[in-house]
Write a protein that holds these residues in place. Sequence first.
Motif, PDB file in Angstrom:
ATOM      1  N   ARG A   1      -6.621  27.888  -4.849  1.00 39.55           N
ATOM      2  CA  ARG A   1      -6.062  29.223  -4.602  1.00 39.55           C
ATOM      3  C   ARG A   1      -5.669  29.383  -3.134  1.00 39.55           C
ATOM      4  NH1 ARG A   1      -9.715  31.950  -6.941  1.00 39.55           N
ATOM      5  NH2 ARG A   1     -11.059  32.436  -5.153  1.00 39.55           N
ATOM      6  N   GLU A   2      -6.505  28.864  -2.222  1.00 41.01           N
ATOM      7  CA  GLU A   2      -6.185  28.981  -0.784  1.00 41.01           C
ATOM      8  C   GLU A   2      -4.878  28.270  -0.464  1.00 41.01           C
ATOM      9  OE1 GLU A   2      -5.670  27.652   3.192  1.00 41.01           O
ATOM     10  OE2 GLU A   2      -6.306  26.285   1.579  1.00 41.01           O
ATOM     11  N   ALA A   3      -4.681  27.058  -1.006  1.00 42.14           N
ATOM     12  CA  ALA A   3      -3.452  26.314  -0.734  1.00 42.14           C
ATOM     13  C   ALA A   3      -2.245  27.004  -1.369  1.00 42.14           C
ATOM     14  CB  ALA A   3      -3.591  24.887  -1.252  1.00 42.14           C
ATOM     15  N   MET A   4      -2.407  27.539  -2.570  1.00 40.11           N
ATOM     16  CA  MET A   4      -1.297  28.215  -3.247  1.00 40.11           C
ATOM     17  C   MET A   4      -0.894  29.475  -2.490  1.00 40.11           C
ATOM     18  SD  MET A   4      -2.794  27.625  -7.099  1.00 40.11           S
ATOM     19  CE  MET A   4      -1.465  28.356  -8.035  1.00 40.11           C
ATOM     20  N   ALA A   5      -1.866  30.241  -2.028  1.00 35.54           N
ATOM     21  CA  ALA A   5      -1.559  31.462  -1.277  1.00 35.54           C
ATOM     22  C   ALA A   5      -0.865  31.118   0.034  1.00 35.54           C
ATOM     23  CB  ALA A   5      -2.843  32.239  -1.022  1.00 35.54           C
ATOM     24  N   ARG A   6      -1.330  30.041   0.693  1.00 35.45           N
ATOM     25  CA  ARG A   6      -0.703  29.638   1.956  1.00 35.45           C
ATOM     26  C   ARG A   6       0.744  29.206   1.727  1.00 35.45           C
ATOM     27  NH1 ARG A   6      -1.774  24.615   3.957  1.00 35.45           N
ATOM     28  NH2 ARG A   6      -3.756  24.610   2.807  1.00 35.45           N
ATOM     29  N   ALA A   7       0.998  28.484   0.643  1.00 39.46           N
ATOM     30  CA  ALA A   7       2.373  28.067   0.338  1.00 39.46           C
ATOM     31  C   ALA A   7       3.255  29.276   0.016  1.00 39.46           C
ATOM     32  CB  ALA A   7       2.362  27.084  -0.828  1.00 39.46           C
ATOM     33  N   ARG A   8       2.724  30.212  -0.778  1.00 39.41           N
ATOM     34  CA  ARG A   8       3.491  31.416  -1.143  1.00 39.41           C
ATOM     35  C   ARG A   8       3.848  32.231   0.087  1.00 39.41           C
ATOM     36  NH1 ARG A   8      -0.371  35.323  -3.779  1.00 39.41           N
ATOM     37  NH2 ARG A   8      -0.897  35.501  -1.556  1.00 39.41           N
ATOM     38  N   ASN A   9       2.911  32.367   1.014  1.00 39.25           N
ATOM     39  CA  ASN A   9       3.137  33.219   2.177  1.00 39.25           C
ATOM     40  C   ASN A   9       4.018  32.548   3.223  1.00 39.25           C
ATOM     41  OD1 ASN A   9       1.450  35.042   0.913  1.00 39.25           O
ATOM     42  ND2 ASN A   9      -0.365  34.442   2.121  1.00 39.25           N
ATOM     43  N   SER A  10       3.977  31.204   3.298  1.00 39.68           N
ATOM     44  CA  SER A  10       4.703  30.503   4.365  1.00 39.68           C
ATOM     45  C   SER A  10       6.045  29.945   3.914  1.00 39.68           C
ATOM     46  CB  SER A  10       3.843  29.352   4.894  1.00 39.68           C
ATOM     47  OG  SER A  10       3.602  28.397   3.869  1.00 39.68           O
ATOM     48  N   LEU A  11       6.317  29.958   2.594  1.00 40.13           N
ATOM     49  CA  LEU A  11       7.572  29.453   2.029  1.00 40.13           C
ATOM     50  C   LEU A  11       7.722  27.935   2.154  1.00 40.13           C
ATOM     51  CD1 LEU A  11      10.081  32.146   3.401  1.00 40.13           C
ATOM     52  CD2 LEU A  11       8.848  32.152   1.226  1.00 40.13           C
ATOM     53  N   VAL A  12       6.664  27.234   2.564  1.00 38.89           N
ATOM     54  CA  VAL A  12       6.734  25.775   2.745  1.00 38.89           C
ATOM     55  C   VAL A  12       5.608  25.131   1.948  1.00 38.89           C
ATOM     56  CG1 VAL A  12       7.812  25.910   5.029  1.00 38.89           C
ATOM     57  CG2 VAL A  12       5.314  25.905   4.824  1.00 38.89           C
ATOM     58  N   PRO A  13       5.689  23.809   1.734  1.00 36.35           N
ATOM     59  CA  PRO A  13       4.631  23.129   0.982  1.00 36.35           C
ATOM     60  C   PRO A  13       3.275  23.287   1.668  1.00 36.35           C
ATOM     61  CG  PRO A  13       6.550  21.720   1.188  1.00 36.35           C
ATOM     62  CD  PRO A  13       6.785  22.885   2.094  1.00 36.35           C
ATOM     63  N   ALA A  14       2.224  23.323   0.860  1.00 35.73           N
ATOM     64  CA  ALA A  14       0.862  23.464   1.380  1.00 35.73           C
ATOM     65  C   ALA A  14      -0.032  22.433   0.701  1.00 35.73           C
ATOM     66  CB  ALA A  14       0.338  24.869   1.144  1.00 35.73           C
ATOM     67  N   LEU A  15      -0.841  21.764   1.538  1.00 36.08           N
ATOM     68  CA  LEU A  15      -1.787  20.760   1.050  1.00 36.08           C
ATOM     69  C   LEU A  15      -3.137  21.412   0.821  1.00 36.08           C
ATOM     70  CD1 LEU A  15      -2.548  17.675   0.652  1.00 36.08           C
ATOM     71  CD2 LEU A  15      -3.205  17.707   3.071  1.00 36.08           C
ATOM     72  N   SER A  16      -3.768  21.086  -0.284  1.00 36.43           N
ATOM     73  CA  SER A  16      -5.086  21.654  -0.571  1.00 36.43           C
ATOM     74  C   SER A  16      -6.174  20.823   0.096  1.00 36.43           C
ATOM     75  CB  SER A  16      -5.328  21.677  -2.082  1.00 36.43           C
ATOM     76  OG  SER A  16      -5.617  20.367  -2.561  1.00 36.43           O
ATOM     77  N   GLY A  17      -7.388  21.358   0.073  1.00 35.01           N
ATOM     78  CA  GLY A  17      -8.546  20.584   0.494  1.00 35.01           C
ATOM     79  C   GLY A  17      -8.969  19.622  -0.606  1.00 35.01           C
ATOM     80  N   ILE A  18     -10.168  19.044  -0.441  1.00 33.37           N
ATOM     81  CA  ILE A  18     -10.662  18.074  -1.424  1.00 33.37           C
ATOM     82  C   ILE A  18     -11.081  18.811  -2.691  1.00 33.37           C
ATOM     83  CG2 ILE A  18     -12.394  16.309  -1.880  1.00 33.37           C
ATOM     84  CD1 ILE A  18     -12.583  15.835   1.113  1.00 33.37           C
ATOM     85  N   VAL A  19     -10.605  18.326  -3.821  1.00 33.28           N
ATOM     86  CA  VAL A  19     -10.971  18.890  -5.120  1.00 33.28           C
ATOM     87  C   VAL A  19     -11.251  17.749  -6.079  1.00 33.28           C
ATOM     88  CG1 VAL A  19      -9.549  20.947  -4.766  1.00 33.28           C
ATOM     89  CG2 VAL A  19      -8.581  18.957  -5.944  1.00 33.28           C
ATOM     90  N   GLU A  20     -11.842  18.097  -7.199  1.00 35.53           N
ATOM     91  CA  GLU A  20     -11.932  17.148  -8.305  1.00 35.53           C
ATOM     92  C   GLU A  20     -10.901  17.576  -9.339  1.00 35.53           C
ATOM     93  OE1 GLU A  20     -14.978  16.216 -11.884  1.00 35.53           O
ATOM     94  OE2 GLU A  20     -15.825  15.957  -9.853  1.00 35.53           O
TER      95      GLU A  20
END
Length: 566
Positions: free
Chosen positions: A181-200
């Motif tokens: 969710r943090e990466a998706m919100a950052r991408a939505r707000n910045s209009l550019v690609p966003a990398l997420s943290g470590i997930v499974e």
Amino acid sequence: MLDAPAHHESGVRRSAKVRRSALLWPAVVLFVGLLTVGVVVGLLRQAVQEAEQARFEALVRGVEARISRQVDAHLSLIYSVAGFVATMPQPVTRASYASFIRQLDVADRFQGVQGIGFARRLEGPTLDEAERTYRAIHGPEFKVWPRVGQPEAFPIVLLEPMDHRNQVALGYDMYTEPTRREAMARARNSLVPALSGIVELVQEIDADKQPGFLIYLPVYAEGASLDDLEARREALMGFAYAPFRARNFFEAAVRDLAPRVSIRVYDGTVAPERLLFSSARSGNPEDADAAFTAVRPLEVAGRTWIVEHRTAPGYSSQSSGGFLLVPVAGLGVMLVLALSFLTYQQALARTAAERQARAMRQADREKTLLLQEMKHRIKNAIARVQAVARQTVREAEDLQDFTARFEARLASMSATHDLLTRTRWEGAELEDLLRSELSAVQHEGSSSLHGPSVFLTGREVMALALTVHELATNCVKYGSLSHPGGRLDVRWSVEPHGSQDCIAIEWRETGRSPILPGERIGFGSRLIEATIVRELNGSFHRDFCHGGVICRIRFPREAEAPAKAL
């Protein structure tokens, strides 16, 4: 007289000095040469290390460039998907999307990615209707999950290739998980690609689990205003995204560099729990033996990866600079040793010439000293012979008597000379002197000698020899050894007398009728007086008793009597 031990000791000291002189300059050359070789090898080693460091830095830059190119390639793929989805009628069918992905040749051109997909933005109240719509596309098993009463959801509605891993991810609402969710919100707000943290990833359905990460790119309705955050939220259709299994992604990027460098990639900070990827397996000893290391930050889609680079075992095998150190050092040492040897030979030649010159000068001095010594001894011997001859003439009855007496005394002097010659005129043992003089006049069991080891100087030997000869001659002619059963006992000792020791000799004759005082006064008594009293500064006493006579000789020992020669 020549001092042989002192001369030998002086020669030893000179030889040692010559050896030290011969070794000094070669040692200096050896030290300076080895020091120079050490400096050269050290500089060469430093140059090799700097070259290897630069080579390693180039390798690090190559690793970073490969990772960046890998990310950029997948970003271009995500942009392609975003453009495709934005221009297609909604909802996009699975068949049209799969055809588009096949045209991009994802499997061959984009290695390391688990898939490429699209997450549709859905309002909470419309989730049931959306499920029915997408069941018509994907089948009756499609559903939005998890359901947590969210006001909006972003379920995965498109994902290719549709393998067994990606199949389980369909319908997953990624907005329900905080990291995504943090990466998706950052991408939505910045209009550019966003990398997420470590997930499974939800695709991790077997035992071979890997850390994962995702890259999101917002997809907006075509022609919508994106001036402010609220407008972007309203215009947001969803996210084109790519899920990555970390090990697959990084191994695809740096596979051919693995023999030379190992890397660890951390998300944000260097900590065990933030480790995203490690090319070294657990317990691999290459980490402890790394020749070079580097830690660099790498910015990827609004997030920072910390990449730790270490040389791997294969790195050294590809470097030849270090192998130059051994032959260079060996050649340098050989040249230094050769130069030191030549210097040593030159020093030996020079010192040999100097030694020969000194030996010639020393031989000349010794010859002069020997001639002076011979002159002195010959004069003393002639004077002693003259004195003996004069005294013998006075007491001889005729020529035959003179000849017998004179020859006996000369023989005694000759024996004494032989005794002194054995020690190079340094002196002789008192016992050896007595045995030499008595050997011709005694018979077995007729005499005995008792006393400690006393070493006499040459002057003492010459003086005492004539005295003992006269006493022995009188003993055989007139004393105890002139009759059967007679006996001679000689005892001596060293007695302290003030600051100087004295040698005391007792000459005891027994086994004959008493001798009256004055009965045997003649040349012998005068000779004894001349040698013991005058020459040795001693004393001589004769006591006549029943059945024999006792003679006592006492004289001070010379203060610097030499030690017995070996």
